[in-house]
Design a protein around this motif. Structure first.
Motif, short mmCIF file in Angstrom:
data_model
loop_
_atom_site.label_atom_id
_atom_site.label_comp_id
_atom_site.label_asym_id
_atom_site.label_seq_id
_atom_site.Cartn_x
_atom_site.Cartn_y
_atom_site.Cartn_z
N TRP A 1 0.85 -1.20 0.00
CA TRP A 1 0.00 0.00 0.00
C TRP A 1 0.87 1.23 0.00
CZ3 TRP A 1 -0.98 -4.46 2.44
CH2 TRP A 1 -2.24 -5.04 2.25
N ARG A 2 0.41 2.28 -0.71
CA ARG A 2 1.04 3.60 -0.61
C ARG A 2 0.50 4.26 0.64
NH1 ARG A 2 -0.70 3.46 -5.72
NH2 ARG A 2 0.93 3.02 -7.23
N VAL A 3 1.38 4.93 1.37
CA VAL A 3 0.98 5.67 2.57
C VAL A 3 0.94 7.14 2.18
CG1 VAL A 3 1.54 6.24 4.95
CG2 VAL A 3 2.08 3.96 4.06
N HIS B 1 5.76 3.38 1.57
CA HIS B 1 4.92 2.22 1.32
C HIS B 1 4.87 1.32 2.54
CE1 HIS B 1 5.74 3.62 -2.74
NE2 HIS B 1 4.66 2.96 -3.11
N LEU B 2 3.77 0.61 2.67
CA LEU B 2 3.56 -0.37 3.73
C LEU B 2 3.37 -1.73 3.07
CD1 LEU B 2 2.91 -0.86 6.81
CD2 LEU B 2 0.53 -0.72 6.12
N ARG B 3 4.20 -2.69 3.45
CA ARG B 3 4.12 -4.04 2.86
C ARG B 3 3.85 -5.04 3.98
NH1 ARG B 3 6.13 -5.80 -1.90
NH2 ARG B 3 7.50 -3.98 -2.06
N ILE B 4 2.93 -5.98 3.73
CA ILE B 4 2.70 -7.07 4.67
C ILE B 4 3.69 -8.19 4.35
CG2 ILE B 4 1.11 -8.91 5.34
CD1 ILE B 4 -1.15 -6.97 5.13
N VAL B 5 4.35 -8.68 5.39
CA VAL B 5 5.33 -9.75 5.24
C VAL B 5 4.95 -10.88 6.21
CG1 VAL B 5 7.77 -10.34 5.45
CG2 VAL B 5 7.12 -8.05 4.72
#
Length: 89
Positions: free
Chosen positions: A34-36, A46-50
């Protein structure tokens, strides 16, 4: 399956993380990214789920324009912590 075959699994489409803070919003960029954006529409990062063996981690990243690669700011257990690192980093 032989060693030469490649198994292609579909990416998991995670729900958009819910932020406690209303200062920023998340705009989906891909399946796990996602762009923040701040209230003025400026992109903070950006926010990335890991996926992690202990649960989901939230990675704060910034795009390095010269190389086109993402630079990791940090990994956090809460999405608000990752967004805060982008806000003040």
């Amino acid at each position: 399956m032989s060693d030469t075959e490649i198994l292609h699994l579909p990416e998991v489409r995670y729900a958009t993380p819910q932020l406690i803070s209303k200062r920023e919003q998340l705009i989906r960029a891909s399946e796990q990214l996602w762009r923040v954006q701040d209230a003025t529409g400026r992109i903070l990062g950006h926010l990335r789920i890991v996926a992690d063996p202990l649960g989901l981690r939230y990675r704060a990243e910034r795009l390095h324009l010269a190389t086109g690669a993402f630079r990791i700011v940090g990994e956090f257990w809460r999405p608000d912590d990752a967004v805060q690192a982008l806000r003040y980093g």
